[in-house]
Design a protein around this motif. Structure first.
Motif, mmCIF file in Angstrom:
data_model
loop_
_atom_site.group_PDB
_atom_site.id
_atom_site.type_symbol
_atom_site.label_atom_id
_atom_site.label_comp_id
_atom_site.label_asym_id
_atom_site.label_seq_id
_atom_site.Cartn_x
_atom_site.Cartn_y
_atom_site.Cartn_z
ATOM 1 N N UNK A 58 0.832 -1.206 0.000
ATOM 2 C CA UNK A 58 0.000 0.000 0.000
ATOM 3 C C UNK A 58 0.862 1.250 0.000
ATOM 4 N N UNK A 59 1.974 1.166 0.671
ATOM 5 C CA UNK A 59 2.886 2.312 0.707
ATOM 6 C C UNK A 59 3.714 2.387 -0.572
ATOM 7 N N UNK A 60 4.329 1.240 -0.938
ATOM 8 C CA UNK A 60 5.342 1.309 -2.001
ATOM 9 C C UNK A 60 4.764 1.262 -3.415
ATOM 10 N N UNK A 61 3.432 1.132 -3.525
ATOM 11 C CA UNK A 61 2.845 1.173 -4.857
ATOM 12 C C UNK A 61 3.202 2.488 -5.564
ATOM 13 N N UNK A 62 3.157 3.579 -4.811
ATOM 14 C CA UNK A 62 3.361 4.890 -5.424
ATOM 15 C C UNK A 62 4.533 5.668 -4.839
#
Lengths: 475, 268
Positions: free
Chosen positions: A447-451
């Motif tokens: 959820x964090x590293x997607x973007x």
């Protein structure tokens, strides 16, 4: 209307990829915020007026039964009729009874969110009655078969080019070569078409910003004058309003009016503020033959005396959504029902159930800007948190999130165990990141590293480093 | 000295004559990810004439549970924080968000529990966010630090809107030798972090932080500062993903003159 609040996440993905919508949403950010600020700054007593308005509404809600009773008596004394509607279906049936009795074929409509809440247009069409929206924004989205994406600017999700294309598509009797470049020409074309409808209408429907108990008066605020024509030129005026619109006196109304338009559009007053009391009297030259008020509950009386009562102070100015970073990003339709933005995130679960609308109170950063600008000082983030508490109690949240939170809370309550765990975890995480100092991806942190990259920790925790720094042991 | 500066239960805003004891509420993110901020806070507090203690049994303020609707766990955590910190003259956190949880939300959390409510209210009066504590309570008007750089500042939401922190960090930053402060457009708009929000709704969060990084890039600053590590990690993560090399640091690091370590998310 169909509820799509359950698929909020998917709705937002679609909205974020919608180029036209994203272009239109920039106007919300650019348009409303500065205007409201300017209006508020220009009135030194603005905050005192807000306090006043809050007090008026709190007082009214505390004695709502008495004020409703007084209001009904006054409406009836002026020759009108008040119909109590328990829910949407009841309200629709009441309306249909009136329409049938009047043999209505066409209904003109000023702006009303209650009409959206009870799904009136679709219902009228099913019953062979033609609803005609007369507010420009509402007219445009009616042509498009859409619903409002904003409570005071229903077509804010649409660009000028799209309106031009729609007008060319639907107004086929007009010259296809006509010039529709300027917004004013679009306005005057819509006005020309709508002007013919007012007089033909069997019923004119409006909402109400206020229902005044002292006088039995309904009040609408508009900028186009369409509301006035709707309620005066129709043979029968039907007011759709929810019961928290009641205020005790004309003076109270004047007080709240001073914060309403300023908070909404930054105007000192809307262009038209129109008061209607009963049907045409014998000495009046014009006006409707009948005057009805359909007073909708639809779950609101259940909010009285609960942690959500403050929400009933809402005067539907739209300031909360105008200042909401989430609304700015995804627009009103993503919220999946009638009321978007922060006020919708609180009100929608009350009206349709938190099982359906559970995403809405969660989809907030709690940045607090909505509460800061709300003229009625409604503690919106606090009430969204209350909804999250209800969801937690009823185990409505995703299982994985709840399990993760459970582990964290277990540790957070046990300092020694917590300390031991993080003292191993953080140095390990630093090693894992290597010299780059950040992660492009990390298991369980998608959820964090997607973007975004995840900054790596410095290594030892503060507590470890502090103990070894010669400052002495932590106490 | 235990009640220095306390008049009728409220801390005085005048600089104290004697040495108050400040308990540092490190915050979980600083403890885990950025200990440098904790050391910077200690230096700033000591420079402001305070004795600093670090209670060892602290973990977190409870916000993740609180904002997820888990009121019972939040209360348990809050009771532990109050017990651990209430004996000190002041409780200071290098975060407006955690500071506000302790100061504004704990009393509300115990609204239906008179004994704990009173205790939470008394406790809340001792709680301050770091930078506003320095300026408003300790009367600090300048810092002993130098940084030849152009910086811009993001106002984190809780600090700004719940604690009224706006001018204080700017006022102190202007006294850093060699530093130029350039205003960030829409500095008061949320960065899209929102605690668990950023992982629950990553796409929406990304859209919000994307606007923030555009504004940051438009300033041409060398460094972005803010007073909350959550926002900083979010903004830094997005800047790095966009290959923007602007440095990101907590404002306390700059005010303490402790910028020798790599910036947040920086190469070691």
């Amino acid at each position: 209307m169909q509820i799509t609040s359950q698929t909020f996440k998917a709705n937002t993905v679609k909205a974020l990829a919608d180029v036209d919508l994203q272009r239109a949403l920039r106007h919300v950010e650019k348009g409303f915020i500065g205007k409201r600020q300017k209006a508020a700054d220009a009135l030194p007593e603005f905050d005192a007026l807000r306090d006043n308005a809050v007090e008026i509404k709190n007082h009214t809600l505390k004695h709502l039964d008495l004020y409703i009773e007084a209001y009904v008596a006054k409406v009836e004394a002026s020759g009108g009729k008040v119909h109590f509607a328990e829910d949407a279906d009841h309200a629709r049936r009441i309306f249909l009874d009136i329409a049938k009795r009047r043999k209505a074929k066409t209904v003109t409509k000023g702006k009303t969110m209650i009409s959206e809440e009870i799904g009136l247009n679709a219902f009228l069409e099913e019953n062979g009655i033609v609803p005609v929206e007369t507010d420009l924004g509402e007219y445009i989205i009616q042509l498009r078969g859409e619903h409002p994406s904003h409570i005071i600017a229903p077509a804010v999700h649409i660009n000028r080019d799209q309106v031009e294309a729609d007008f060319r598509k639907f107004h086929v009797h007009l010259d296809p070569e006509r010039d529709l470049v300027r917004p004013e020409t679009l306005l005057s074309e819509a006005r020309q078409i709508l002007r013919q409808k007012y007089g033909e209408a069997d019923i004119g429907v409006t909402g109400a910003n206020f229902l005044i108990a002292e006088t039995g008066t309904s009040v609408i605020v508009t900028n186009e004058g369409n509301g006035d024509l709707t309620q005066l030129l129709g043979k029968c005026h039907v007011v759709l309003a929810s019961l928290e619109k009641i205020v005790p006196t004309l003076e109270d109304t004047a007080q709240i009016l001073r914060v309403l338009a300023r908070s909404a559009t930054g105007q000192e007053m809307s262009v038209y503020t129109t008061l209607s009391t009963g049907p045409k009297r014998t000495e009046d030259e014009d006006g409707p033959e009948e005057y009805h008020v359909i007073l909708l509950d639809n779950g609101r009386s259940g909010m009285l005396g609960t942690e959500f009562e403050d929400m009933l102070r809402c005067i539907r100015c739209g300031a909360c959504m105008n200042h909401c970073p989430v609304y700015h990003a995804v627009g009103g339709h993503s919220y999946g029902w009638v009321y978007p933005g922060p006020m919708g995130a609180v009100l929608t679960p009350s009206l349709i159930g938190v099982d359906k609308a559970g995403h809405l109170p969660n989809a907030s950063t709690f940045c607090g800007r909505c509460e800061a600008v709300c003229p009625m000082r409604i503690p919106l983030p606090k009430m969204m948190r209350h909804w999250r508490e209800k969801e937690f109690e009823s185990h409505l949240q995703p299982k994985a999130a709840r399990a993760g939170l459970g582990v964290w809370a277990y540790l957070a309550r046990r300092p020694k165990l917590y300390r031991a765990a993080v003292s191993y975890a953080m140095p390990a995480l630093k090693l894992l990141a290597g010299r780059k100092g950040r992660f492009r991806s990390l298991p369980l942190a998608g959820g964090w590293t997607k973007w975004r990259d995840l900054p790596a920790p410095e290594g030892r925790t503060f507590m470890q480093a502090y103990a070894q720094s010669g400052h002495g042991d932590p106490k | 000295m235990t009640l220095n500066g306390m008049i009728d239960g409220a801390p005085s805003t005048a600089p104290a004559q004697t040495t108050p004891t400040v308990a540092l509420f490190v915050t979980c993110l600083v403890d885990l990810f950025r200990p440098s901020v904790g050391f910077a806070a200690i230096k700033l507090l000591e420079d402001a004439g305070c004795k600093v203690v670090v209670p060892a049994s602290q973990t977190c303020c409870g916000q993740p549970a609180y904002n997820s609707g888990d009121r019972e766990d939040t209360k348990a955590i809050a009771r532990h924080v109050i017990e651990t910190f209430e004996a000190y003259d002041y409780v200071v956190a290098p975060s407006g968000s955690c500071g506000s949880t302790l100061k504004k939300h704990y009393p509300e959390l115990f609204a239906n529990d008179p004994a704990w409510h009173e205790r939470a209210v008394r406790f809340s009066q001792k709680v301050h966010e770091l930078v506003s504590f320095l300026t408003d309570v300790r009367g600090v008007t300048e810092v002993d630090a130098a940084l030849p750089a152009t910086v811009t500042y993001h106002d984190s939401c809780s600090g700004l809107r719940e604690l009224g922190i706006r001018e204080q960090p700017r006022q102190l930053l202007r006294t850093v030798e060699g530093l130029t402060l350039t205003e960030l457009p829409e500095a008061d708009v949320c960065c899209g972090f929102g605690g668990t929000f950023c992982v629950k709704y990553p796409d929406v969060s990304n859209a919000i932080v994307g606007k923030k990084t555009k504004h940051i890039a438009s300033t041409g600053a060398d460094m972005l500062l803010a007073g909350d590590l959550g926002c900083l990690m979010n903004i830094d993560g997005k800047l790095k993903r966009e290959n923007n090399g602007i440095e990101v640091r907590h404002v306390a690091e700059v005010l303490a003159g402790m910028t020798d370590k790599p910036p947040i998310g920086g190469k070691l």
